[in-house]
Structures are given as structure tokens and as C-alpha cells.
Design an enzyme around this catalytic site. Sequence first.
Site, PDB file in Angstrom:
ATOM      1  N   ASP A 111     -23.431  94.309 132.083  1.00  0.00           N
ATOM      2  CA  ASP A 111     -23.014  94.088 130.696  1.00  0.00           C
ATOM      3  C   ASP A 111     -24.285  94.062 129.848  1.00  0.00           C
ATOM      4  OD1 ASP A 111     -20.115  93.663 130.448  1.00  0.00           O
ATOM      5  OD2 ASP A 111     -20.452  92.047 131.864  1.00  0.00           O
ATOM      6  N   ARG A 119     -30.333  91.281 130.042  1.00  0.00           N
ATOM      7  CA  ARG A 119     -30.385  91.015 131.486  1.00  0.00           C
ATOM      8  C   ARG A 119     -31.799  91.061 132.064  1.00  0.00           C
ATOM      9  NH1 ARG A 119     -25.595  88.650 131.558  1.00  0.00           N
ATOM     10  NH2 ARG A 119     -24.047  89.958 130.535  1.00  0.00           N
ATOM     11  N   ARG A 179     -19.230  90.592 118.659  1.00  0.00           N
ATOM     12  CA  ARG A 179     -19.343  91.631 119.693  1.00  0.00           C
ATOM     13  C   ARG A 179     -18.565  92.879 119.302  1.00  0.00           C
ATOM     14  NH1 ARG A 179     -17.072  88.991 124.841  1.00  0.00           N
ATOM     15  NH2 ARG A 179     -17.835  90.897 125.841  1.00  0.00           N
ATOM     16  N   LYS A 209     -13.989  98.687 126.123  1.00  0.00           N
ATOM     17  CA  LYS A 209     -13.322  97.447 126.524  1.00  0.00           C
ATOM     18  C   LYS A 209     -12.921  96.655 125.285  1.00  0.00           C
ATOM     19  CE  LYS A 209     -17.560  94.682 127.143  1.00  0.00           C
ATOM     20  NZ  LYS A 209     -18.439  94.025 128.126  1.00  0.00           N
ATOM     21  N   HIS A 210     -11.915  95.731 125.352  1.00  0.00           N
ATOM     22  CA  HIS A 210     -11.151  95.248 126.494  1.00  0.00           C
ATOM     23  C   HIS A 210      -9.700  95.650 126.268  1.00  0.00           C
ATOM     24  CE1 HIS A 210     -14.570  92.485 125.792  1.00  0.00           C
ATOM     25  NE2 HIS A 210     -14.637  92.379 127.113  1.00  0.00           N
ATOM     26  N   HIS A 222     -11.780  84.047 129.402  1.00  0.00           N
ATOM     27  CA  HIS A 222     -12.573  83.447 130.469  1.00  0.00           C
ATOM     28  C   HIS A 222     -11.946  82.129 130.919  1.00  0.00           C
ATOM     29  CE1 HIS A 222     -15.602  86.161 128.708  1.00  0.00           C
ATOM     30  NE2 HIS A 222     -16.171  86.146 129.889  1.00  0.00           N
ATOM     31  N   ASP A 296     -11.479  93.458 134.095  1.00  0.00           N
ATOM     32  CA  ASP A 296     -12.387  92.394 133.696  1.00  0.00           C
ATOM     33  C   ASP A 296     -12.546  91.495 134.919  1.00  0.00           C
ATOM     34  OD1 ASP A 296     -14.051  90.909 132.071  1.00  0.00           O
ATOM     35  OD2 ASP A 296     -12.629  90.808 130.410  1.00  0.00           O
TER      36      ASP A 296
END
Length: 768
Positions: A111, A119, A179, A209-210, A222, A296
Site C-alpha cells: 500500500d 513504507r 485518501r 479500490k475499494h 477495519h 481487502d
Amino acid sequence: MIGKNIRLQAVLLLFTLFLHGCGKNYTKDASWAMETFGGLSLRQKVAQMLIYRMNMRFLSSSSKKWKEIQSLLETDGIGGVHIWYGDVGTSLTLLNKMQKYSDIPILVDADIEYGLYQRFPEGTELPPFMALAATGDPDLAYAAGKIVATEGRSVGIHWNFAPVVDVNNNPRNPIINTRSFGEDPDQVSIYGKAYIRGLQDHGMLATAKHFPGHGDTEKDSHSSMAQIPSDALRLWSVEIKPFINAISSDVDAVMVSHVHAPDYQFNADLPATLSKFWVSDILKDSLGFKGVVVTDAMSMGGITNNYSDSYGLIAAVNAGCDFIIQNGDFKGSIDVIEQAVLDGIIPEERIDESAFKILRMKEKIGLNGNRFIEMKDAQGSLKDSSFQITANRMAAEGLTLVKNETSFFPLKLAKQEKLYIIDLYDHENDHSESITTKALRNLGANVRSFQLDESDKKYVANAVLAEIPKESTVIINAFVSPLSHKNRITLPEYQEKFIQSLSKKTKGLLLNSYGSPYLIEDFPMVDNYICSWKESSIMQNAFVRALTGRENISGKLPITIPGVAERNFGIPIRKKPIWFVQEPARESGKKLMWVLPAEAKADVSALELLLDQAIADSAWPGNVLLAAREGQVFYHDASGFHTYSKRRRMSPSDIFDLASISKAVSTTSAVMFLVEQNKVSLDTKVHKIIPRFAQKKDDSSKARKNITVKHLLTHTAGFPAFKQYYLMDIEAADILADICDTELVYEPGTKTIYSDLGLILLGAVIES
């Protein structure tokens, strides 16, 4: 196991129709994928559908994690690796080692919506998608995709689980928010398509996505299953529309989310991830998507709160999902799916279809040819100054001023006036000074700062409030960004009351949102508000530059803020640099002493980057910078080369002759402003502005009438190199008259002779 030739024949027969119906991404020659597929056992095919999650950090040979990886590679294999965090060194060693031991190349994903920096610390940090949309320039979304793809591939990442093409039309959405590219499905489609192209044109697989859309929900999947509107017209014209556009743009994958539309879908209770209605009937059949459907994370509350791991795995595969982000147990997941096939619960054709798609994706990006990464790849891509310059432009152009009722921008402070800055954190145990606060102090502002976080009590906020005098100049940096499991996108209640109380105490208050743009909804009494979109360093630095007049503000809202501003609203501010008044340095009477930056209370973290940017932008070929405070030299270093030919590197001991610098910095810049304002052009004849220039009758009369502003700037006007006016006892007007009467030594435009006369004359042109 069936013999290789027989297996190949069976596979060819099985996929003849499949290949015939595939989209453009999957229609090229499939020899490697077909041959590889023919040699796989059922367990190995299942393994191709599963993701192994890990950090790309050092693992010793004796560690439990490495032994598990080794065992999987020696038996069933690993289809894909999902990277949470990593570093370049480990990717070059551990990831290459895993690829070496794997019979089939491993597909590596991450991601990285906000750039590889999300990351890997070595990557470029990018603004969130909503900030990109606020720039009004889809080309910057393409550039973001290019940067992510180039840097990601250099460290072994092949697949980005981005972009987010959800339509964020619910201000209370706790997990999508910034986002998303915005609330308008057409705008989301345009920017999503540009980002996808940026990724794919530079060798990285893209994911929309999503699905079927996570924008209009007030729950975070989540933590629990989220509900979206069930109105069919609304779903197809808003939520699903960007996915239709992404599919038409040949996106490689679509990620299905743990959401449901209970009154629209078949079996109201199922999340889309486990729903054949959403995955097969709508996504594959109605929308014609032939790429890879990825789930996901199956460890999210939207699944684990209602379904066992085994149930979720089997349901996701039967629904039509091809790539499963399973709940941490890789081998156990293979066992569950294999047994379901053997028991007739999952048709083996369903496994074959998905495993083959994964192999085709690996073939598409060339992993069958080269699966390894090299140091030169990382060295040639990471820390690229041109990428950082582009990212800075994105951040600057994305800043969006929504309210400026007391003309807060650019910042105005009386001499030695204190600037009160409050950093409000919507999480616990954080009393660190923000980058914003430190930067403004380092620029010379008389800063008094406070930090409040969620763990603080009301009495702490009251104490801070008491410290701030009435009608002070105050900036509140509100850090409130979408975060998994937080389940809200607002500030804690005591912080909201703090802002309300402070707004009654001073009109000189700016609320700066490093996160949700909707924050101002709760504070209609606040007169000044800017959307800075995210707490990242790149956005904070952009805000500081804009606040101090060093950048224009031009962003437009990609969303509506109910009761405050409509979509596409933004207050433009032209840059006008301000400088903070500082007390004069004390005379120490001591010689210069070299010290560490911290000893001089100096922050030099941004200097190297800024200087490298200047060199990359050809502002100059090289530089030497010495910075001192009260006799203490805390920075003295060199960058670049003596000339653009890069033959001799700069040394800290190099000394510069700054003669005539005003010609470049002052005179030339002034001409640039006049050209920009259409008050003069490079082809403007000088005598049209200074009539005296064409009055003398001599051999140069005709030539003088043809001299332009460009001739003066480029030293091609025909003037002699200099006259010693500094030795003559004459006034400035007499000097100008003498220049106007000077005979030319060559025809204008035929050669270049560096001349003081031309620049003095150009100064008079500018004044006139």
C-alpha cells in the site's frame, strides 16, 4: 501429478474461451504462464492466490519467520508478499534471496498511496490524493504514479494497492476522507485514471479500490462491516462510476471491500468481499472486468467480527476473488482451500482461473525474465532531486485556503510580536513540537508553542488558554487524519471546546487542518481556515512557505464543506515574502568557532535537500554555504560543481566573486516581472521607452533605433565593455545621457561583449 504434456493440453483447452474474453492487459502471448501453470499441483495453485505479509527487515537464519518462509518456498511456494515496512538494504538481500529460492517469481505488493516513503524511509513522500485533486492538475496525479512506480520497482515492489477511487461524499467518513480524490465521481475518475497510467507506464501494476465504493459510510471496515447506500441509481452513477472508468483504463486489479448495500444486493448481510453478487455478477459480468480481483485484508473487523477464517476464505474464493489477503496463516489457508476443493465445496476451475490470472500478471511485468533487483536500480531512482521538486510542487499547489476573513495570509506580525502556535493531536501521548512550529521559529518568528493531545485533561487546555493574551496572533495546527481502528475523523471533545473558547479571545486565529478538510464544520466562529491535507513533512513545509509568502496559494476544494464552502472553492493568494524582525546579534568579540547545529540551536535538516533542488533545477551549478550565529559556525559545506560541465567539484574552501550580482538578481528579475505584467516585452525597442536614446545623429543612429530590451539583457547591443564613470564627477542623469550618445562598436545582435553600459541603460528602462 498429471504429466507435463497432458497437463499443458488440458490447460490450453480449459483457457481457450477464457483468453478469448480477456481484456487488453491479458491478451499477449501466454507461453510462460501457460507452461508454468501446467506444472502446478492443486496446493501450489492455491499458494499463488495467497499473500504472505511481512516487514522487509533483517531476518537471521535461525529466526522462526525465516524458517517459515524457507519451508513455504520449498513446498507449496508463495504467490505474493505484502510489505508493511522495509529498507533498501534488506530488499536487496532478503527479497532477492526469497526470489532465488522460489520456483515461481514472487509478486511483491504494498500500500503506497502516498509514495514509497509510506513504507521505505528512502522513498519520496507525496501528498494525499485529495491534495492532488486540489491542485486542479491531473498531470500531477500521473507524476505521482510515475514516482511511486519508479521508486517502488527499484526496491522490488511490483504492485501498488492504489489508487483509492472511492467517492468521498460523507464528511464523517473515518477511513477514506483525504485518501480519496474527492466527492465528484467524474473528478475521481479523471485523477484515478491519470494515477493508474503513471504507475503502469513505468512498470507497476495498479489497483482500483475499494469496490463497490467505501466513500459514503461512517464506519471503518477495519473495525466492523460498513454500510453504503442501497439506491441503485445512486450506486451506479456515483460509487461504481470511477470503477467503470478504471476498468476501461485497463487497471490491473480491483480490490473488493468489506462493505454492503443491504437493500440492493442479493443476501443483504454479506460483505462485498464474500458476495458472488458483487464480485462475479456485477464486477466480472456486468462491468466486464477480466483482471485480478483482490480482497481487502481478511483480518479486518468487517470479516473477523462475523466470520471464521475458514468460512471467510472459502466464501471469498467462491465469490470470485483471485488474490486473498488472508488472516496471517499462509499454510493453514492453503489447507482450508485445498480441502474445500477436495470436498467439492470450491470447484477446481475456480482455483485454476485465479492462479492463472496471477501468473499472467507476473508475466505482464516481466518477472519471468528478471525477478531480481540491483543496487544500481535503487541508486538511480531513490532520493532523486527532481522527484522531490515535483512532490514539493504538488504540496504547494494543493494547499487550499477556505476562510481568510481577517486577511491572515500572508502572515503579518508587529515588531517582536509573539506568534502563539498550538499543535493539537487527535491521538494520545504526543507532545512533540510539529515541523511547522520548529520551522517558523527557525525562520526567526518569536514563537511561543504549546502541544495538546488526546490524553490531556481539560485543565491542561484551560492553562494553555490562560497563557494566550487577548487578540494575539494564533495558529492551531490540527492533526486529525484518517487512521484505521480510530473510528472517527474529529478532534476530542475537550479540544473542540478549546478552539471555541480561543476563537472568542482573538480574531487573529488561524485553524490549519493537517487532515480532514471538513474540520471547520464544527467551528463556524473561526475566521481563518486552510486545508493542508496531511500531517506529513512535505505538507507542513508547504504550509510554512505559503504562510510566510514564499509560495502562491491556489488550491480548490475537491469536496463540499457543508455550510462553509462549495466544491471548487478556494481563496487565491499571491506570494509576498515576509521576514521576521529579529534582535541584532550580540557582539561576542570572539573568533569564529565551528560547532554542531544542535549547539547553535539550529535545524539544518532541510538545507541539503534545498541546495540539491537548486542544483537539479539548474539555478546554479554548485554552491558553498556557511551559516553562523553569534560567531558559531553551525553549517559549512559544498554541493555541486564549479560549472555545468561538472569537471571540478565544489569545495567548502572555495571563495566566490560576487561582482555584478545585482545585474542578475535585481535588474533581470525586474525585467521578468515587467514582461509577466505585459508592460514590456523582450522585443520592445529601447528608444520607445527612453526617447533620448534615438536623438543623437551619428553613424550609430540607425542601429540604436533597433536595440531591444533583449539586446541589453544579453550584452549584444553593440556597446563598448565599460566607461570609467566612477572616476568622473558627473550626476546619474549625465551618465544616462552619455550612454545614449555613445557610438556603438559593433552591429547589435552580431556578437556578445559584456557591457556595464547596457545594464545601466536597462535600469533606466525599468525605472521609466
